[in-house]
Design a protein around this motif. Structure first.
Motif, PDB file in Angstrom:
ATOM      1  N   GLY A   1     171.933  63.359  48.022  1.00 48.61           N
ATOM      2  CA  GLY A   1     173.098  62.660  47.499  1.00 48.61           C
ATOM      3  C   GLY A   1     173.542  63.265  46.175  1.00 48.61           C
ATOM      4  O   GLY A   1     172.730  63.485  45.285  1.00 48.61           O
ATOM      5  N   TYR A   2     174.842  63.549  46.044  1.00 46.61           N
ATOM      6  CA  TYR A   2     175.402  64.122  44.815  1.00 46.61           C
ATOM      7  C   TYR A   2     176.584  63.259  44.370  1.00 46.61           C
ATOM      8  O   TYR A   2     177.577  63.155  45.080  1.00 46.61           O
ATOM      9  CB  TYR A   2     175.834  65.565  45.073  1.00 46.61           C
ATOM     10  N   CYS A   3     176.460  62.620  43.222  1.00 43.42           N
ATOM     11  CA  CYS A   3     177.512  61.739  42.689  1.00 43.42           C
ATOM     12  C   CYS A   3     177.893  60.654  43.696  1.00 43.42           C
ATOM     13  O   CYS A   3     179.065  60.493  44.064  1.00 43.42           O
ATOM     14  CB  CYS A   3     178.749  62.534  42.282  1.00 43.42           C
ATOM     15  N   VAL A   4     176.883  59.921  44.173  1.00 44.64           N
ATOM     16  CA  VAL A   4     177.113  58.828  45.121  1.00 44.64           C
ATOM     17  C   VAL A   4     176.835  57.508  44.414  1.00 44.64           C
ATOM     18  O   VAL A   4     175.819  57.356  43.742  1.00 44.64           O
ATOM     19  CB  VAL A   4     176.202  58.958  46.362  1.00 44.64           C
ATOM     20  N   ASP A   5     177.734  56.556  44.553  1.00 42.79           N
ATOM     21  CA  ASP A   5     177.570  55.260  43.900  1.00 42.79           C
ATOM     22  C   ASP A   5     176.485  54.445  44.586  1.00 42.79           C
ATOM     23  O   ASP A   5     176.297  54.517  45.807  1.00 42.79           O
ATOM     24  CB  ASP A   5     178.899  54.489  43.942  1.00 42.79           C
TER      25      ASP A   5
ATOM     26  N   HIS B   1     168.108  62.506  45.639  1.00 40.68           N
ATOM     27  CA  HIS B   1     169.393  62.417  44.938  1.00 40.68           C
ATOM     28  C   HIS B   1     169.207  62.631  43.440  1.00 40.68           C
ATOM     29  O   HIS B   1     168.092  62.902  42.978  1.00 40.68           O
ATOM     30  CB  HIS B   1     170.045  61.061  45.213  1.00 40.68           C
ATOM     31  N   THR B   2     170.299  62.480  42.688  1.00 43.20           N
ATOM     32  CA  THR B   2     170.285  62.776  41.251  1.00 43.20           C
ATOM     33  C   THR B   2     170.574  61.548  40.397  1.00 43.20           C
ATOM     34  O   THR B   2     170.930  61.683  39.233  1.00 43.20           O
ATOM     35  CB  THR B   2     171.325  63.866  40.931  1.00 43.20           C
TER      36      THR B   2
ATOM     37  N   ARG C   1     166.930  73.179  43.617  1.00 44.30           N
ATOM     38  CA  ARG C   1     165.668  73.625  44.229  1.00 44.30           C
ATOM     39  C   ARG C   1     164.727  72.440  44.463  1.00 44.30           C
ATOM     40  O   ARG C   1     164.120  72.311  45.532  1.00 44.30           O
ATOM     41  CB  ARG C   1     164.975  74.643  43.327  1.00 44.30           C
ATOM     42  N   LEU C   2     164.590  71.584  43.441  1.00 41.66           N
ATOM     43  CA  LEU C   2     163.656  70.466  43.569  1.00 41.66           C
ATOM     44  C   LEU C   2     164.128  69.454  44.610  1.00 41.66           C
ATOM     45  O   LEU C   2     163.315  68.883  45.345  1.00 41.66           O
ATOM     46  CB  LEU C   2     163.460  69.792  42.214  1.00 41.66           C
ATOM     47  N   LEU C   3     165.428  69.224  44.684  1.00 39.94           N
ATOM     48  CA  LEU C   3     165.954  68.331  45.723  1.00 39.94           C
ATOM     49  C   LEU C   3     165.623  68.887  47.105  1.00 39.94           C
ATOM     50  O   LEU C   3     165.239  68.147  48.016  1.00 39.94           O
ATOM     51  CB  LEU C   3     167.469  68.178  45.566  1.00 39.94           C
ATOM     52  N   GLY C   4     165.761  70.205  47.262  1.00 39.57           N
ATOM     53  CA  GLY C   4     165.421  70.830  48.533  1.00 39.57           C
ATOM     54  C   GLY C   4     163.944  70.700  48.855  1.00 39.57           C
ATOM     55  O   GLY C   4     163.567  70.417  49.993  1.00 39.57           O
TER      56      GLY C   4
END
Length: 345
Positions: A129-133, A151-152, A312-315
């Motif tokens: 997830g990238y910039c997901v509320d 996600h971040t 990389r870490l998300l992967g």
């Protein structure tokens, strides 16, 4: 497949091996099978059927509450994708971009339903997830499908995460501006919308969580006696930065420093200043956030975060069974360049 097997005089499993385990057959047998398949118009095992049987799609998804073009034009998104792709390549895993509508209170139900269906139909083995509320209904679909999720965002309870301390990073930048003597600072933020009338932000609840956290950190860093004006010109782009900067620069009580919520917005701020004959670091201090490659070339003071390492870490969280961390907070660094200087009297 039966027809190909009959034409060549081999078993169906041998035909299957020609496509899926070619090392188990001689080159001659493989070529005979492929020749018969071409003659019969057979293109090989059906990808969707094979994925149902193996229960593996061979791909991970990246959720974007942005247009697809954003993933290839925004420098931060490009860096994140590059890091994520590095890990995907090691496991021969594909990457599927999944665009969703942004969720906010009062969001159109039909649009949200389309986003839910998009996520429900995505053939993936895991999701980034990238910039997901946090309240986005697509997250519930991910949970119901039992998909691994990384996600971040720390405000999303589910899944694993790779973060920076957004507030602390901006707090340090605010303290730096305070030491330079700045007592009236404007902050330029991404409104999360592609188009909007440039305006001052009085209600931060509609902003992305990282923008809210950066606002909080900046307020704390500059101190209670300093004044903070928050403005937005729309989406994260140079054009939005120009539009938002105009709101701050053309007022009678012009700020002495402008802190942008991202480097791309800061580039727009600097362009708006130059249109008015103002020099960054001399007339008004300007800062960014991210330290994308172009920041150094224009002398932008900014907060550096390890963008590619995030990817990389998300992967690894999705694709590396040996990776055990569920929550990683990466370090940031204030990088001081020529776009900032002491407040001019």
């Amino acid at each position: 497949m039966k027809s190909v097997a009959a034409a060549v005089g081999v078993s169906m499993s041998t035909v299957s091996n020609a496509y899926n385990k070619p090392d188990q057959l001689s080159a001659d047998v493989r070529e005979r099978i492929f020749a018969a398949a071409r003659d019969l118009g057979y293109s090989g095992p059906h990808a969707a059927a094979r994925s149902l049987r193996s229960r593996r799609a061979g791909a991970i998804g990246l959720l974007l509450t942005e247009q697809l073009s954003y993933a290839f034009s925004d420098p931060f998104a490009v860096g994140l994708l590059a890091g994520l792709s590095e890990i995907a390549e090691r496991t021969r895993t594909g990457l599927l971009l999944i665009p969703l509508a942004r969720y906010e209170p009062g969001a159109d139900e039909e649009t949200m339903h389309e986003s839910v269906e998009t996520m429900r139909n995505a053939v993936v083995d895991g999701v980034v997830g990238y910039c997901v509320d946090a309240g986005h209904p697509a997250l519930e679909v991910i949970s119901h499908r039992g998909l691994p999720f990384a996600h971040t965002e720390d405000h999303i309870a589910a899944g694993r995460r790779v973060l920076i301390d957004e507030a602390e990073a901006m707090r340090g930048l605010g303290e730096y501006l305070a030491r330079l003597g700045h007592t009236h600072i404007a902050m330029v933020v991404d409104s999360g919308r592609a188009t909007t009338v440039p305006h001052e932000i009085t209600d931060a609840t509609a902003l992305y969580n990282n923008a809210r956290m950066r606002m909080q950190g900046l307020r704390e860093g500059i101190g209670a006696d300093a004044r903070l004006t928050v403005v937005s010109g729309g989406h994260n782009s140079v054009e939005s930065g120009i539009a938002a900067a105009a709101v701050a620069l053309d007022r009678r009580d012009r700020p002495t420093a402008i802190a942008a919520g991202g480097d791309v917005l800061a580039f727009g701020v600097i362009e708006a200043m130059r249109q008015r004959g103002l020099e960054p670091g001399r007339d008004i201090s300007v800062t960014g956030f991210d330290d994308i490659p172009a920041a150094e070339s224009i002398g932008l003071t900014t907060v550096r975060q390890p963008i590619r390492e995030k990817g990389r870490l998300l992967g690894r969280m999705l694709l590396d069974p040996s990776y055990a961390e569920d929550r990683v907070v990466l370090p940031t660094e204030l990088v001081i360049r020529s776009s900032t200087g002491p407040m001019r009297s």
